[in-house]
Design a protein around this motif. Structure first.
Motif, mmCIF file in Angstrom:
data_model
loop_
_atom_site.group_PDB
_atom_site.id
_atom_site.type_symbol
_atom_site.label_atom_id
_atom_site.label_comp_id
_atom_site.label_asym_id
_atom_site.label_seq_id
_atom_site.Cartn_x
_atom_site.Cartn_y
_atom_site.Cartn_z
ATOM 1 N N LYS A 129 11.347 -1.022 3.171
ATOM 2 C CA LYS A 129 10.439 -1.162 2.037
ATOM 3 C C LYS A 129 11.207 -1.022 0.726
ATOM 4 O O LYS A 129 12.067 -0.167 0.602
ATOM 5 C CB LYS A 129 9.336 -0.100 2.115
ATOM 6 C CG LYS A 129 8.457 -0.219 3.353
ATOM 7 C CD LYS A 129 7.407 0.872 3.361
ATOM 8 C CE LYS A 129 6.515 0.758 4.603
ATOM 9 N NZ LYS A 129 5.484 1.829 4.630
ATOM 10 N N PRO A 130 10.893 -1.848 -0.257
ATOM 11 C CA PRO A 130 11.596 -1.755 -1.551
ATOM 12 C C PRO A 130 11.106 -0.575 -2.361
ATOM 13 O O PRO A 130 10.065 0.026 -2.068
ATOM 14 C CB PRO A 130 11.236 -3.078 -2.228
ATOM 15 C CG PRO A 130 9.879 -3.413 -1.665
ATOM 16 C CD PRO A 130 9.911 -2.944 -0.236
ATOM 17 N N LEU A 131 11.864 -0.225 -3.385
ATOM 18 C CA LEU A 131 11.423 0.792 -4.334
ATOM 19 C C LEU A 131 10.246 0.238 -5.125
ATOM 20 O O LEU A 131 10.357 -0.799 -5.764
ATOM 21 C CB LEU A 131 12.575 1.169 -5.269
ATOM 22 C CG LEU A 131 13.668 2.040 -4.652
ATOM 23 C CD1 LEU A 131 14.938 1.961 -5.490
ATOM 24 C CD2 LEU A 131 13.207 3.462 -4.508
ATOM 25 N N ARG A 132 9.142 0.940 -5.096
ATOM 26 C CA ARG A 132 7.924 0.415 -5.694
ATOM 27 C C ARG A 132 7.841 0.690 -7.190
ATOM 28 O O ARG A 132 8.408 1.660 -7.699
ATOM 29 C CB ARG A 132 6.695 1.002 -4.993
ATOM 30 C CG ARG A 132 6.596 0.589 -3.526
ATOM 31 C CD ARG A 132 5.276 1.033 -2.935
ATOM 32 N NE ARG A 132 5.156 0.615 -1.543
ATOM 33 C CZ ARG A 132 4.757 -0.597 -1.156
ATOM 34 N NH1 ARG A 132 4.447 -1.501 -2.078
ATOM 35 N NH2 ARG A 132 4.667 -0.893 0.127
ATOM 36 N N LYS A 133 7.086 -0.159 -7.875
ATOM 37 C CA LYS A 133 6.907 -0.035 -9.318
ATOM 38 C C LYS A 133 6.176 1.258 -9.656
ATOM 39 O O LYS A 133 6.448 1.877 -10.685
ATOM 40 C CB LYS A 133 6.119 -1.246 -9.841
ATOM 41 C CG LYS A 133 6.013 -1.295 -11.351
ATOM 42 C CD LYS A 133 5.306 -2.555 -11.795
ATOM 43 C CE LYS A 133 5.217 -2.611 -13.324
ATOM 44 N NZ LYS A 133 4.547 -3.855 -13.776
ATOM 45 N N ARG A 134 5.263 1.704 -8.789
ATOM 46 C CA ARG A 134 4.500 2.920 -9.084
ATOM 47 C C ARG A 134 5.384 4.167 -9.043
ATOM 48 O O ARG A 134 5.003 5.213 -9.564
ATOM 49 C CB ARG A 134 3.342 3.060 -8.096
ATOM 50 C CG ARG A 134 3.753 3.230 -6.649
ATOM 51 C CD ARG A 134 2.539 3.160 -5.751
ATOM 52 N NE ARG A 134 2.900 3.332 -4.357
ATOM 53 C CZ ARG A 134 2.071 3.127 -3.340
ATOM 54 N NH1 ARG A 134 0.834 2.734 -3.590
ATOM 55 N NH2 ARG A 134 2.466 3.294 -2.098
ATOM 56 N N PHE A 135 6.560 4.049 -8.437
ATOM 57 C CA PHE A 135 7.550 5.130 -8.456
ATOM 58 C C PHE A 135 8.534 4.949 -9.610
ATOM 59 O O PHE A 135 8.845 5.897 -10.341
ATOM 60 C CB PHE A 135 8.302 5.162 -7.120
ATOM 61 C CG PHE A 135 9.552 6.007 -7.148
ATOM 62 C CD1 PHE A 135 9.479 7.386 -7.250
ATOM 63 C CD2 PHE A 135 10.804 5.414 -7.062
ATOM 64 C CE1 PHE A 135 10.623 8.167 -7.274
ATOM 65 C CE2 PHE A 135 11.962 6.180 -7.087
ATOM 66 C CZ PHE A 135 11.866 7.569 -7.192
ATOM 67 N N LEU A 136 9.017 3.725 -9.803
ATOM 68 C CA LEU A 136 10.046 3.468 -10.803
ATOM 69 C C LEU A 136 9.507 3.483 -12.229
ATOM 70 O O LEU A 136 10.210 3.912 -13.154
ATOM 71 C CB LEU A 136 10.717 2.119 -10.526
ATOM 72 C CG LEU A 136 11.566 2.047 -9.257
ATOM 73 C CD1 LEU A 136 12.070 0.619 -9.028
ATOM 74 C CD2 LEU A 136 12.736 3.020 -9.327
ATOM 75 N N ALA A 137 8.275 3.018 -12.441
ATOM 76 C CA ALA A 137 7.727 2.941 -13.804
ATOM 77 C C ALA A 137 7.575 4.329 -14.446
ATOM 78 O O ALA A 137 8.063 4.557 -15.557
ATOM 79 C CB ALA A 137 6.404 2.180 -13.812
ATOM 80 N N PRO A 138 6.903 5.287 -13.799
ATOM 81 C CA PRO A 138 6.820 6.623 -14.407
ATOM 82 C C PRO A 138 8.190 7.283 -14.551
ATOM 83 O O PRO A 138 8.443 7.989 -15.529
ATOM 84 C CB PRO A 138 5.935 7.408 -13.421
ATOM 85 C CG PRO A 138 5.195 6.375 -12.650
ATOM 86 C CD PRO A 138 6.121 5.200 -12.556
#
Length: 306
Positions: A129-138
């Motif tokens: 699974k890729p690194l998700r935006k909901r983790f990277l954005a915050p």
């Protein structure tokens, strides 16, 4: 001239470390500027202006050596730029006296996790699974804000968090963090120009830091590609633990005396050295167990009957 040469050497050393470990350029450079009397906002502005050039060169070098995940760069870089602009604009009215120690506690925990995980287990098992935006954005928003308000923090916040996820190999974590920092540096610089109107910024100092960083950028990108991931993870974890332990010991929360700090530093250094030595040994043992590549056998010449 002496000050400019010193700044160039600091920029070279800071970029060499930052490009290899994904952190420390801003922290190192800002610390020096504050030590010689520059006010915090002007010091951070000077460093971020220099970082526009150093991060561009570093990102290009990491891309050249295959160390960049562009999806991660986009997902973390844009929120990071927003956070950096906000932090730069409101630096004069924001206090980091409380936020600094709190963030150091979080980073210290992440650093210990990274150090132990890489030392004991080696390269984390990567998920499909890729690194998700909901983790990277915050993460980018917080890292960008602290980077601008503290003169450094993009690498110390972003690098350990992504390393701890175990979804991206260390060299790509470092390459992606260094590349996305270009967006953060640009946004922070714009924010400082809005807030300071260019006052207190010495552009000669910016140039000196920039020259040193440009020299070191391709060397660091080449170096990170050669260092084995297990060893690199132990090195990064040790840097995080040492840096944030020092911040906490010097903070108003603890305000430790030299009698306390020196033994703590000795223990950290010895533990870090032992962890790196263990990782080096484990890497060598693993390399020795790998089967050697088979050599192509030349066809035997046909025998000729007498």
């Amino acid at each position: 001239m002496r000050t400019l040469i010193l700044l160039a050497l600091v920029g070279l050393g800071a970029q060499l470390v930052d490009g290899s470990l994904g952190m420390a350029y801003g922290v190192t450079s800002t610390t020096l500027l504050l030590a010689i009397g520059t006010n915090p906002a002007a010091a951070s502005a000077t460093v971020h202006l220099a970082e526009i050039g150093t991060t561009l060169a570093s990102g290009a070098s990491h891309w050249r050596f295959g160390n960049v995940d562009w999806k991660v760069v986009a997902k973390i870089g844009i929120p990071g730029a927003i956070g950096a602009f906000a932090g730069a604009t409101f630096l004069s009215s924001l206090s980091t006296e409380v936020a600094g120690p709190v963030m150091s506690v979080i980073l210290l925990a992440l650093g210990l996790y990274v150090l132990l995980r890489f030392t004991v287990q080696g390269l984390p098992t990567r998920s499909d699974k890729p690194l998700r935006k909901r983790f990277l954005a915050p993460l980018g928003l917080v890292a960008g804000f602290f980077d601008a308000t503290g003169g450094g923090g993009w690498g110390p916040v972003g690098t350990p968090a992504i390393l701890a996820s175990g979804r991206l190999e260390p060299r790509k974590v470092i390459g992606s963090i260094d590349t996305s920092e270009f967006l953060v540096a640009v946004a922070a610089s714009v924010g400082f120009f809005v807030g300071l109107s260019g006052e207190g910024i010495d552009f000669t100092w910016v140039l000196a830091l920039l020259i040193g960083g440009l020299i070191a950028a391709p060397i660091a990108a080449w170096l990170v590609r050669l260092v084995p991931p297990r060893i690199l993870g132990s090195l990064v974890g040790g840097v995080i633990v040492l840096t944030n332990s020092r911040t906490l010991l010097n903070s108003d929360w603890i305000a430790a005396s030299d009698a306390v700090k020196i033994p703590v530093y000795v223990v950290i250094w010895l533990g870090w050295a032992a962890a790196v030595a263990w990782s080096v040994r484990a890497h060598r043992n693993a390399a020795a167990l790998e089967p050697a590549p088979e050599k192509a056998q030349e066809p035997e010449a046909d025998s000729v009957s007498a």
